[in-house]
Design a protein around this motif. Structure first.
Motif, short mmCIF file in Angstrom:
data_model
loop_
_atom_site.label_atom_id
_atom_site.label_comp_id
_atom_site.label_asym_id
_atom_site.label_seq_id
_atom_site.Cartn_x
_atom_site.Cartn_y
_atom_site.Cartn_z
N CYS A 105 0.82 -1.22 0.00
CA CYS A 105 0.00 0.00 0.00
C CYS A 105 0.85 1.27 0.00
O CYS A 105 0.51 2.25 -0.65
N CYS A 106 1.97 1.22 0.71
CA CYS A 106 2.88 2.37 0.69
C CYS A 106 3.45 2.58 -0.70
O CYS A 106 3.49 3.71 -1.19
N VAL A 107 3.89 1.51 -1.33
CA VAL A 107 4.42 1.62 -2.69
C VAL A 107 3.35 2.17 -3.63
O VAL A 107 3.61 3.06 -4.43
N PHE A 108 2.13 1.65 -3.52
CA PHE A 108 1.03 2.12 -4.36
C PHE A 108 0.82 3.63 -4.18
O PHE A 108 0.77 4.37 -5.15
N ALA A 109 0.73 4.08 -2.93
CA ALA A 109 0.50 5.50 -2.66
C ALA A 109 1.66 6.37 -3.16
O ALA A 109 1.44 7.43 -3.76
N MET A 110 2.89 5.92 -2.95
CA MET A 110 4.05 6.70 -3.37
C MET A 110 4.13 6.81 -4.89
O MET A 110 4.41 7.88 -5.42
N VAL A 111 3.88 5.70 -5.59
CA VAL A 111 3.98 5.74 -7.05
C VAL A 111 2.85 6.56 -7.65
O VAL A 111 3.07 7.32 -8.59
N VAL A 112 1.63 6.45 -7.10
CA VAL A 112 0.54 7.31 -7.57
C VAL A 112 0.92 8.77 -7.36
O VAL A 112 0.69 9.62 -8.22
N SER A 113 1.56 9.07 -6.25
CA SER A 113 1.98 10.44 -5.97
C SER A 113 3.06 10.91 -6.94
O SER A 113 3.01 12.03 -7.44
N ILE A 114 4.03 10.04 -7.23
CA ILE A 114 5.09 10.40 -8.17
C ILE A 114 4.52 10.64 -9.56
O ILE A 114 4.81 11.65 -10.20
N ILE A 115 3.70 9.71 -10.04
CA ILE A 115 3.13 9.85 -11.37
C ILE A 115 2.12 10.98 -11.41
O ILE A 115 2.10 11.78 -12.34
N GLY A 116 1.27 11.07 -10.40
CA GLY A 116 0.22 12.09 -10.37
C GLY A 116 0.75 13.51 -10.24
O GLY A 116 0.12 14.45 -10.70
N GLY A 117 1.91 13.67 -9.64
CA GLY A 117 2.49 14.99 -9.48
C GLY A 117 3.40 15.39 -10.61
O GLY A 117 4.07 16.42 -10.57
N LYS A 118 3.40 14.61 -11.69
CA LYS A 118 4.33 14.77 -12.81
C LYS A 118 4.27 16.11 -13.50
O LYS A 118 5.28 16.63 -13.91
N GLY A 119 3.11 16.68 -13.67
CA GLY A 119 2.98 17.85 -14.53
C GLY A 119 3.25 19.18 -13.85
O GLY A 119 3.25 20.21 -14.49
N THR A 120 3.49 19.15 -12.56
CA THR A 120 3.61 20.41 -11.85
C THR A 120 4.96 21.10 -12.05
O THR A 120 5.04 22.31 -12.03
#
Length: 148
Positions: A105-120
């Motif tokens: 779950c930690c890996v899932f949350a971290m990777v979603v955060s890395i990918i989701g924050g990509k465009g900023t």
């Protein structure tokens, strides 16, 4: 889903990005277009499809390769599915309350955060190099193999 997003194992940034994603509020290109912000429609990672939440997180060839590599590292054999199915899968692991479930779950949350924050803060080539660089740092063996 709420229980998963508020778990104590994640940093506030990961929690917030995951919360945005679960409510489909990440600043993907298709969402920005709907609210009147005109930006190029191509995915920031692959430039070959419209950037939607499902595409960005799991269907894009670049992020799909990252998820596959992470699943191998975690010792899990399964196919990547849609955003809704992946959240459901992660929630099942969160409810198990085991060490392995916490790691997944930690890996899932971290990777979603890395990918989701990509465009900023980056352009297409920088975003792709961040994800491929992250993938390149993963060990080639799974966690369970490394323990033996």
């Amino acid at each position: 889903m709420e229980e998963y997003c508020t778990s104590a194992e994640y940093t506030p940034r990961h929690k917030f990005t995951l919360w945005l994603a679960t409510w489909r509020r990440l600043a993907t290109v298709d969402r920005l277009q709907r609210i009147g912000i005109h930006v190029p429609m191509d995915c920031i990672f692959c430039d070959s499809a419209v950037e939607t939440l499902d595409h960005l997180l799991f269907l894009c060839p670049v992020t799909h390769a990252l998820w596959n590599r992470l699943l191998v590292w975690l010792g899990i054999q399964r196919n990547i599915a849609s955003w809704q199915e992946e959240v459901h899968w992660a929630c099942k692991w969160a409810r198990k309350k085991t060490r392995r479930g916490a790691i997944i779950c930690c890996v899932f949350a971290m990777v979603v955060s890395i990918i989701g924050g990509k465009g900023t803060t980056c352009d297409s080539s920088q975003a792709t190099s961040i994800v491929t660089g992250f993938t390149g740092r993963l060990p080639s063996t799974s966690i369970s193999e490394a323990r033996t």
